[in-house]
Design a protein around this motif. Structure first.
Motif, PDB file in Angstrom:
ATOM      1  N   SER A  30     -12.241  -1.329  -0.990  1.00  0.00           N
ATOM      2  CA  SER A  30     -10.951  -1.898  -0.600  1.00  0.00           C
ATOM      3  C   SER A  30     -10.946  -3.385  -0.899  1.00  0.00           C
ATOM      4  O   SER A  30     -11.986  -3.984  -1.151  1.00  0.00           O
ATOM      5  CB  SER A  30     -10.665  -1.647   0.890  1.00  0.00           C
ATOM      6  N   SER A  63      -9.960   3.160   5.091  1.00  0.00           N
ATOM      7  CA  SER A  63      -8.519   2.960   5.198  1.00  0.00           C
ATOM      8  C   SER A  63      -8.020   3.174   6.619  1.00  0.00           C
ATOM      9  O   SER A  63      -7.077   2.513   7.071  1.00  0.00           O
ATOM     10  CB  SER A  63      -7.783   3.913   4.252  1.00  0.00           C
ATOM     11  N   ALA A  94       0.829  -1.203   0.000  1.00  0.00           N
ATOM     12  CA  ALA A  94       0.000   0.000   0.000  1.00  0.00           C
ATOM     13  C   ALA A  94       0.862   1.250   0.000  1.00  0.00           C
ATOM     14  O   ALA A  94       0.580   2.220  -0.708  1.00  0.00           O
ATOM     15  CB  ALA A  94      -0.930  -0.010   1.209  1.00  0.00           C
ATOM     16  N   SER A 137      -8.251  -0.048   8.483  1.00  0.00           N
ATOM     17  CA  SER A 137      -7.530  -1.215   7.954  1.00  0.00           C
ATOM     18  C   SER A 137      -6.314  -1.468   8.838  1.00  0.00           C
ATOM     19  O   SER A 137      -5.182  -1.099   8.505  1.00  0.00           O
ATOM     20  CB  SER A 137      -7.111  -0.963   6.502  1.00  0.00           C
ATOM     21  N   ALA A 146      -6.732   0.085   0.165  1.00  0.00           N
ATOM     22  CA  ALA A 146      -7.719   0.984  -0.432  1.00  0.00           C
ATOM     23  C   ALA A 146      -7.743   0.847  -1.952  1.00  0.00           C
ATOM     24  O   ALA A 146      -6.707   0.670  -2.592  1.00  0.00           O
ATOM     25  CB  ALA A 146      -7.398   2.428  -0.049  1.00  0.00           C
ATOM     26  N   THR A 157     -11.275   6.677   2.112  1.00  0.00           N
ATOM     27  CA  THR A 157     -10.374   7.254   3.106  1.00  0.00           C
ATOM     28  C   THR A 157     -10.766   6.830   4.511  1.00  0.00           C
ATOM     29  O   THR A 157      -9.918   6.460   5.332  1.00  0.00           O
ATOM     30  CB  THR A 157     -10.392   8.795   3.010  1.00  0.00           C
TER      31      THR A 157
END
Length: 222
Positions: free
Chosen positions: A199, A63, A29, A66, A75, A60
């Protein structure tokens, strides 16, 4: 004798696998988010398709959750609609568009995939606790052949909350592979109410964990 784990209690093995996957996904990422064209273009996340322009904020938000047991979630860059096809519980053709209005956790699994078998009870528990009119775990089996093995597995493991979704042609997996989203099994996507990819991750996760529930809550926007 099969060693089945109780719902809601992720195994140590699953947690370790998910943790390692999270570290690797985090590195990927970071690489993706910091790689540009060199021409001063906007980040990929901002280049969403017209149908998914409203998904950028949600990407966003998701994320930020996560982490921990779902740290491997990466994402979507950019968020975009996916047109995936498979069979529904009644054997009729379905597409991801048919789930409009619901946040969907789409998971691809097979009976021959060890990590898939390991995480299935957790997916079942997540559906039991959070499934409803605004959210569904859509676990799509991609075993080739007939329904005997996947149905026997679900019955043996007491997976009773998930709908029986199926694609014996593996077309849905191949479609995700072409999109650069599938490298093996299990594969899991989070899609918003408009069918836009938010995602994705490759590898298992403890989907009945507080981390997973927090991520789903963020995806639902509630």
């Amino acid at each position: 004798m099969t060693n089945k784990r109780p719902f809601g209690l992720p195994s140590v093995r699953l947690i370790m696998i998910a943790g390692i996957a999270g570290v690797l996904a985090g590195a990927v990422a970071v690489y993706v988010r910091n790689t540009g064209s060199g021409n001063g273009e906007a980040p990929l996340l901002a280049q969403s398709s017209g149908a998914c322009e409203g998904a950028i904020e949600k990407v966003t938000s998701v994320s930020e959750f996560s982490r921990g047991q779902v740290a491997a979630m990466v994402a979507a860059a950019p968020p975009r609609p996916l047109d995936l096809a498979f069979k529904g519980p009644d054997g009729k053709d379905l597409k991801t568009a048919d789930f409009a209005g619901k946040t969907v956790l789409l998971n691809l699994w097979a009976t021959w995939c060890g990590p898939c078998r390991e995480e299935m009870p957790a997916l079942n528990a997540l559906q039991k606790e959070m499934g409803g009119e605004d959210f569904e775990v859509v676990a799509v089996n991609i075993d080739t052949g007939n329904d005997e093995k996947p149905k026997a597995f679900l019955s043996e493991y007491g997976v009773d909350a998930l709908g029986y979704y199926r694609d014996s042609s593996m077309g849905v997996f191949n479609a995700l592979k072409k999109e650069g989203l599938a490298f093996g099994l299990p594969v899991t996507l989070v899609m918003d109410q408009k069918g836009c990819l938010i995602s994705a991750m490759n590898g298992p996760a403890a989907w009945d964990s507080p981390d997973a529930k927090a991520l789903i809550t963020a995806a639902k926007g509630s």
